[in-house]
Motif scaffolding. Sequence first.
Motif, short mmCIF file in Angstrom:
data_model
loop_
_atom_site.label_atom_id
_atom_site.label_comp_id
_atom_site.label_asym_id
_atom_site.label_seq_id
_atom_site.Cartn_x
_atom_site.Cartn_y
_atom_site.Cartn_z
N PRO A 262 0.85 -1.12 0.24
CA PRO A 262 0.17 0.05 -0.06
C PRO A 262 0.75 1.39 -0.06
CG PRO A 262 -1.07 -1.66 1.55
CD PRO A 262 0.52 -2.24 1.08
N LEU A 263 1.80 1.34 0.74
CA LEU A 263 2.74 2.48 0.61
C LEU A 263 3.43 2.77 -0.53
CD1 LEU A 263 4.41 1.79 4.48
CD2 LEU A 263 2.55 3.20 3.76
N LEU A 264 3.97 1.65 -1.15
CA LEU A 264 4.79 1.77 -2.57
C LEU A 264 3.58 2.13 -3.40
CD1 LEU A 264 7.14 -1.20 -2.52
CD2 LEU A 264 7.56 0.89 -2.17
N GLY A 265 2.59 1.51 -3.42
CA GLY A 265 1.44 2.07 -4.49
C GLY A 265 1.12 3.30 -4.35
N PHE A 266 0.93 3.93 -3.08
CA PHE A 266 0.71 5.33 -2.88
C PHE A 266 1.78 6.16 -3.55
CE2 PHE A 266 0.60 9.23 -0.26
CZ PHE A 266 -0.70 9.55 -0.70
N TYR A 267 2.88 5.65 -3.13
CA TYR A 267 4.16 6.66 -3.58
C TYR A 267 4.26 6.66 -5.00
CZ TYR A 267 9.18 7.03 -4.64
OH TYR A 267 10.21 7.29 -5.20
N ALA A 268 4.09 5.52 -5.61
CA ALA A 268 3.76 5.54 -7.33
C ALA A 268 2.96 6.24 -7.86
CB ALA A 268 3.72 3.82 -7.47
N SER A 269 1.86 6.50 -7.22
CA SER A 269 0.56 7.26 -7.90
C SER A 269 0.86 8.63 -7.62
CB SER A 269 -0.67 6.64 -6.99
OG SER A 269 -1.00 5.45 -6.94
N ILE A 270 1.52 8.92 -6.58
CA ILE A 270 1.82 10.55 -6.20
C ILE A 270 3.00 10.64 -7.53
CG2 ILE A 270 3.23 12.11 -4.91
CD1 ILE A 270 0.08 11.19 -4.07
N CYS A 271 4.07 9.86 -7.77
CA CYS A 271 4.90 10.01 -8.39
C CYS A 271 4.23 10.08 -10.14
CB CYS A 271 6.25 9.07 -8.56
SG CYS A 271 7.08 9.00 -7.04
N ALA A 272 3.32 9.43 -10.28
CA ALA A 272 2.76 9.36 -11.90
C ALA A 272 2.10 10.86 -11.87
CB ALA A 272 1.62 8.32 -11.81
N ILE A 273 1.31 11.22 -10.83
CA ILE A 273 0.52 12.39 -10.93
C ILE A 273 1.67 13.57 -11.00
CG2 ILE A 273 -0.77 14.09 -9.38
CD1 ILE A 273 -2.23 11.64 -8.44
N MET A 307 -7.45 1.53 -4.12
CA MET A 307 -5.93 1.17 -4.06
C MET A 307 -5.73 0.52 -2.71
SD MET A 307 -2.91 3.98 -4.28
CE MET A 307 -3.15 4.13 -2.76
N LEU A 308 -6.26 1.17 -1.76
CA LEU A 308 -5.74 0.62 -0.41
C LEU A 308 -6.24 -0.83 -0.18
CD1 LEU A 308 -6.01 3.53 2.02
CD2 LEU A 308 -4.01 2.57 0.96
N ILE A 309 -7.42 -1.25 -0.68
CA ILE A 309 -8.06 -2.56 -0.68
C ILE A 309 -7.15 -3.53 -1.47
CG2 ILE A 309 -10.07 -3.97 -1.02
CD1 ILE A 309 -11.56 -1.65 -0.55
N LYS A 310 -6.77 -3.14 -2.62
CA LYS A 310 -5.98 -4.22 -3.75
C LYS A 310 -4.65 -4.22 -2.99
CE LYS A 310 -7.01 -1.72 -7.38
NZ LYS A 310 -7.07 -1.46 -8.73
N ALA A 311 -4.11 -3.33 -2.72
CA ALA A 311 -2.66 -3.43 -2.69
C ALA A 311 -2.27 -4.28 -1.62
CB ALA A 311 -2.04 -1.93 -1.87
N PRO A 312 -2.80 -4.65 -0.55
CA PRO A 312 -2.43 -5.61 0.36
C PRO A 312 -2.25 -6.92 -0.18
CG PRO A 312 -3.82 -4.32 1.59
CD PRO A 312 -3.68 -3.69 0.16
N VAL A 313 -3.36 -7.21 -0.94
CA VAL A 313 -3.81 -8.49 -2.01
C VAL A 313 -2.62 -8.71 -2.65
CG1 VAL A 313 -5.56 -9.70 -2.92
CG2 VAL A 313 -6.20 -8.17 -1.44
N PHE A 314 -2.30 -7.79 -3.64
CA PHE A 314 -1.22 -7.76 -4.48
C PHE A 314 0.11 -7.92 -3.74
CE2 PHE A 314 -3.42 -4.78 -7.82
CZ PHE A 314 -4.38 -5.88 -8.13
N GLY A 315 0.37 -7.63 -2.60
CA GLY A 315 1.42 -7.76 -2.16
C GLY A 315 1.39 -9.29 -1.56
#
Length: 368
Positions: A262-273, A307-315
């Motif tokens: 979740p942390l990496l996903g949020f960080y990646a989203s911010i970088c993309a934005i 995003m927060l729901i999917k992220a732990p499942v992907f990890g």
Amino acid sequence: MVAKADFEYDEGTGGADVRFSGRLTLARLNDLPARLEAIGPIATLDLSRIDRIDTVGAWIVTRTVNEHGAKVTGASEEAQRLLDALADDKSEYRVHRDRRSPLIRMLEQVGTASVAVWHELLGIIGFFGAMIIALGTQIRARRRLRWNAIVTRFQTVGVDALPIIGLMTFLIGIVIAQQGAVQLRQFGLEVFTINLVGRASIRELGLLMTAIMVAGRSGSAFAAQIGTMKLTEEIDAMRTIGVSPMEAIVLPRVAAATILMPLLGFYASICAIIGGGVFCWIGLEIAPLTYIQMLRDIIPMTDFWAMLIKAPVFGLLVGVTGCYEGMQVRQNAEEVGKRTTSAVVAAIFLVIVLDAFFAVFFSSIGWN
């Protein structure tokens, strides 16, 4: 010029007398085996005129002797040594071209691959069940939780991945903005590029690209590390001294991937934005403050929660798949590479399949 393998023959009462010439080697054979078979019964094989012979040439001579009862004459010392080594080869097996239709062969390959994927999926599910049992054991005995091992994996899974994930998603944000602006410019709606970048980054692409990167980076590392430990019998040694490999090796890695995704996903989203914002600022002349204000109005909280729901499942998927493939290593070091590749492919495949499932599910509950 090196003479190709060839032969002459004379018909006799007991069969043909064949005289080879040139180099009886794999590189110079051409269609000699087929022409030799077309002769019919063969009585003698004369090797006195050949320049050189290799194992393939000796095998052809041996096969002809076994099939026709032919007699070999004029063999050099080198040729005789190869023929003696193959003298016990009485094999009657032939390699025949598969004459089945391409459709049948394709269906067979698809069926074989489907069965392999099914067995792999069952193995991952079984491994996940064993991991849940080990986790329950650790929760009941809190002293056995290996927090130090989990925190150590934070460094490799999360901190070390920040530069490559940030750069990749930053560039992806620029690409999305540029391609979207090109298409929207046809309708005079370049401003909606902000909508495209914001929602795609938060809801889908930021997390998806992060999961793929973690699968290729950390999932492969898990498989390679555990596979090497299997080959060096460290796993067996741990079991011998009463340490559970599932608790000591698998759970810390899976926990680190699950917690940090979740942390990496949020960080990646911010970088993309940010990447999209840079393009909008330079290419579309949209001020950064306007860009941020529009993002606040455009991105709903449901995208963030999705995003927060999917992220732990992907990890969890990446960690379990990498550790499972590592534990399946047997026999030799070559299998470490194969299992590492399988870990990356399986993790990316499962992540994309689950992402499609989540997209349909969130749409069905109104999180559009």
